[in-house]
Design a protein around this motif. Structure first.
Motif, short mmCIF file in Angstrom:
data_model
loop_
_atom_site.label_atom_id
_atom_site.label_comp_id
_atom_site.label_asym_id
_atom_site.label_seq_id
_atom_site.Cartn_x
_atom_site.Cartn_y
_atom_site.Cartn_z
N LEU A 79 29.52 -39.98 61.17
CA LEU A 79 29.62 -38.57 61.56
C LEU A 79 30.73 -38.31 62.58
O LEU A 79 30.66 -37.39 63.38
N ARG A 81 31.68 -39.99 65.12
CA ARG A 81 31.46 -40.30 66.54
C ARG A 81 32.52 -41.28 67.07
O ARG A 81 33.01 -42.13 66.35
N PRO A 119 31.50 -35.02 60.75
CA PRO A 119 30.62 -33.93 61.20
C PRO A 119 31.07 -32.62 60.57
O PRO A 119 32.23 -32.51 60.14
N ARG A 121 32.61 -29.32 60.57
CA ARG A 121 33.50 -28.65 61.53
C ARG A 121 34.28 -27.52 60.86
O ARG A 121 35.49 -27.45 60.93
#
Ligand code: UD2
Ligand code: MN
Length: 581
Positions: A79, A81, A119, A121
């Motif tokens: 995701l 990170r 993620p 966005r």
């Protein structure tokens, strides 16, 4: 015709590797349909099936070429990170070496799954958008690479396959621009041979990104060409908006929003807010800036395309026929740089439009610094200036002394192209597409090095705090180097001393109560503390403080600087501009 001949000639020089993918029966049927698109058949395949809900049908149509394997949510970098590894000394050394080699932390990249998810966005409205899958054109994705690391390259490929609807993706064409690294040879071929729709083609000499991309385009069979860099990750739903927009307007060249992937942590830094658009400064360096008011007014929705004066260069989609009509790329450009502004000017001046679609997001790893020599960039920029900028090229040459002397080869054919397509001039581009760009006056005798009659070897010099920030520091005097850049200033009819090699532009100002010069952003109506009268006698009179600029050997920071003093007829208060040394 000429274009075809060039393409064919280059093609003959390259070896084409095309592995047939191993597919299950269902995929094979799909592949067959994709390779021989028959409108009626295609329509039948996308039509609603008995017992299928509309939502199920859409899901089926959105099905990617390659299913993304499941990863535990705790997987490294999942995701998007940020990752930071706890390493012993030996491994730390390996990590450092990988950064040295690629200017990207590929040691860390190698430990992140090639199939990680990103993620979400994008603007929430993007998720609600429905696409007419039946009628959207198919695309060939072209990715040129030179000595790219294994995991960043492969993650790009998987990311395309795992996010692109099968019915929209014709093929992925990888173009190896004569890399010399071992992992890009047999190992790469073996790995790719198992992937559906992926083709690999190799240049047999270093072509540079322009000709490498064209090599890929020359064998592409999709109606739309989509170019990507070889260290990207595509956000879900990135492809549909690009294809839809071009389907609706053939002469639109459409870029995704480019989200940053951190070179050291691989954090995905995209956000769902308003994206930035592209511009340039008068050194012909690409710049980002916020969407201007006039463009906001033109758009009817937050998920409408945004017109952009220029593109960053690496990521865009274009109708293949339109790309060829526009003269594809300037094949006289080598290695890296300049082609993005050249193409941007050409798109606008020759009747197309350049846009960013806020619903299409693609991440790109911006390296720590350039991983290979880019010394051809200057000649490429000069080619762009010579062909498209008319008399405005002088503004560029004033700010880059080397550019005027740089050998740039022959641009006759590009000028002929411009005439053939009856393209508009650069003034039209500035007035209509990029009115926010301040056009310097560059009146003879009022730009260049700003020198003092008392300290003749010293020039006005300004070193901005960083590449993205110009305000706040003090203007000093420094030995003249004659290269423009930090020593380039312009005195305007509005009584400003402008520092205008960059965007946005700086204006020399005096903070009340101080005696030195501080850089501020220029504003439309020059504020009083930014006004200087450049008098016949060479004095620079600061209107607000009623004082004159004087060259002093030691300012409070210890270096020579122009400081405000009571006006006298000292030669240290006499200034003049010199265009070049
Ligand atoms: C930006 C663009 C890039 C290109 C460049 C100006 C983005 C995100 N990137 O720089 O696409 O427009 O500005 O020229 O907008 N490559 C070759 N052969 C070469 C050199 C490069 O194939 O001789 C490949 C390279 O592997 C990569 C692509 O071309 O896939 C772009 O090169 P880059 O990633 O070094 O450029 P970048 O992102 O710094
Ligand atoms: Mn890149």
């Amino acid at each position: 015709l000429a274009l075809l001949a060039v393409a064919a000639a280059t093609l003959a020089l390259a070896s084409v590797l095309w592995r047939s993918p191993s597919l299950g029966p269902e995929e094979r049927a799909l592949q067959h349909r994709v390779l021989q698109p028959e409108p009626a058949g295609a329509a039948a395949a996308v039509a609603q099936r008995p017992g299928e809900s509309e939502e199920e049908r859409l899901q089926r149509l959105r099905r990617p070429v390659y299913p993304r394997p499941w990863l535990p949510p705790s997987a490294l970098g999942e995701l998007g990170r940020a990752v930071s590894l706890q390493l012993d000394e030996t491994s730390k050394k390996l990590q450092e070496e990988s950064i040295q080699r690629h200017q990207i932390n590929t040691y860390l990249s190698d430990r992140i799954s090639l199939h990680r998810r990103l993620p979400e966005r994008w603007h929430p409205m993007c998720k609600e958008k429905k696409y007419d899958y039946e009628n959207l054109p198919q695309t060939s994705v072209v990715i040129a690479f030179y000595n790219e690391a294994w995991s960043t390259l492969l993650r790009t490929v998987y990311s395309v396959l795992e996010t692109s609807p099968d019915i929209l993706l014709k093929e992925v064409i990888l173009v190896d621009d004569y890399s010399d690294r071992e992992h890009l040879k047999e190992q790469l071929e073996n790995h790719l041979s198992d992937l559906p729709k992926v083709r690999l083609i190799r240049a047999n000499k270093r072509e540079g990104l322009v000709r490498a991309r064209l090599l890929g385009a020359s064998i592409a069979t999709g109606e739309i060409l989509t170019f990507l860099d070889c260290h990207c990750e595509c956000h879900d739903g990135w492809l549909e908006p690009l294809l839809e927009r071009i389907h609706e307007e053939e002469s639109a060249v459409v870029c995704p929003v480019i989200d940053v992937i951190d070179w050291n942590t691989f954090e995905y830094l995209g956000n769902a807010g308003e994206p930035q658009i592209g511009g340039f400064d008068w050194r012909l360096v690409f710049t980002w800036h916020v969407v201007p008011q006039r463009e906001q007014k033109r758009r009817r929705s937050q998920i409408d395309v945004i017109r952009s004066p220029t593109m960053a260069g690496g990521l865009f989609a274009v109708n293949k026929r339109y790309f060829e009509y526009l003269g594809s790329y300037d094949t006289g450009m080598e290695v890296w740089g300049g082609e993005n502004l050249e193409f941007s000017f050409r798109i606008w001046q020759c009747g197309g439009s350049l846009e960013i679609h806020p619903c299409s997001h693609v991440g790109h790893v911006f390296p720590k610094q350039a991983p290979y020599s880019r010394n051809k960039a200057l000649a490429n920029s000069v080619r762009a200036a010579e062909v498209w900028m008319d008399e405005y090229k002088e503004i560029y040459y004033h700010r880059n002394m080397h550019a005027r002397k740089e050998p740039y080869g022959d641009v006759t054919e590009r000028l002929q192209l411009r005439a053939k397509l009856k393209c508009k001039n650069f003034k039209w581009f500035l007035d209509n597409v990029y009115p926010e760009l301040h056009v310097p006056e560059d009146r003879p005798g009022f730009f260049g090095m700003l020198k003092n009659r008392g300290m003749t070897d010293y020039c006005f010099d300004y070193n901005p705090p960083s590449e993205n920030e110009i305000t706040g520091s003090q203007v000093i005097l420094y030995p003249c180097h004659g290269m423009g850049q930090n020593q380039f200033f312009e005195y305007t009819k509005h009584n400003e001393i402008r520092y205008n090699t960059r965007q946005p532009e700086g204006c020399v100002a005096v903070d009340a109560g101080t005696d030195h010069l501080t850089m501020y952003l220029c504003s439309k109506n020059a504020p009083e503390n930014q006004k200087f009268i450049f008098k016949e006698d060479g004095s620079l009179y600061h209107v607000q403080s009623k004082k004159c600029l004087q060259a002093e050997a030691k300012a409070s920071n210890g270096s020579p600087a122009p400081l405000l003093r009571t006006c006298t007829d000292s030669k240290y208060q006499q200034w003049f501009f010199q265009e070049r040394s």
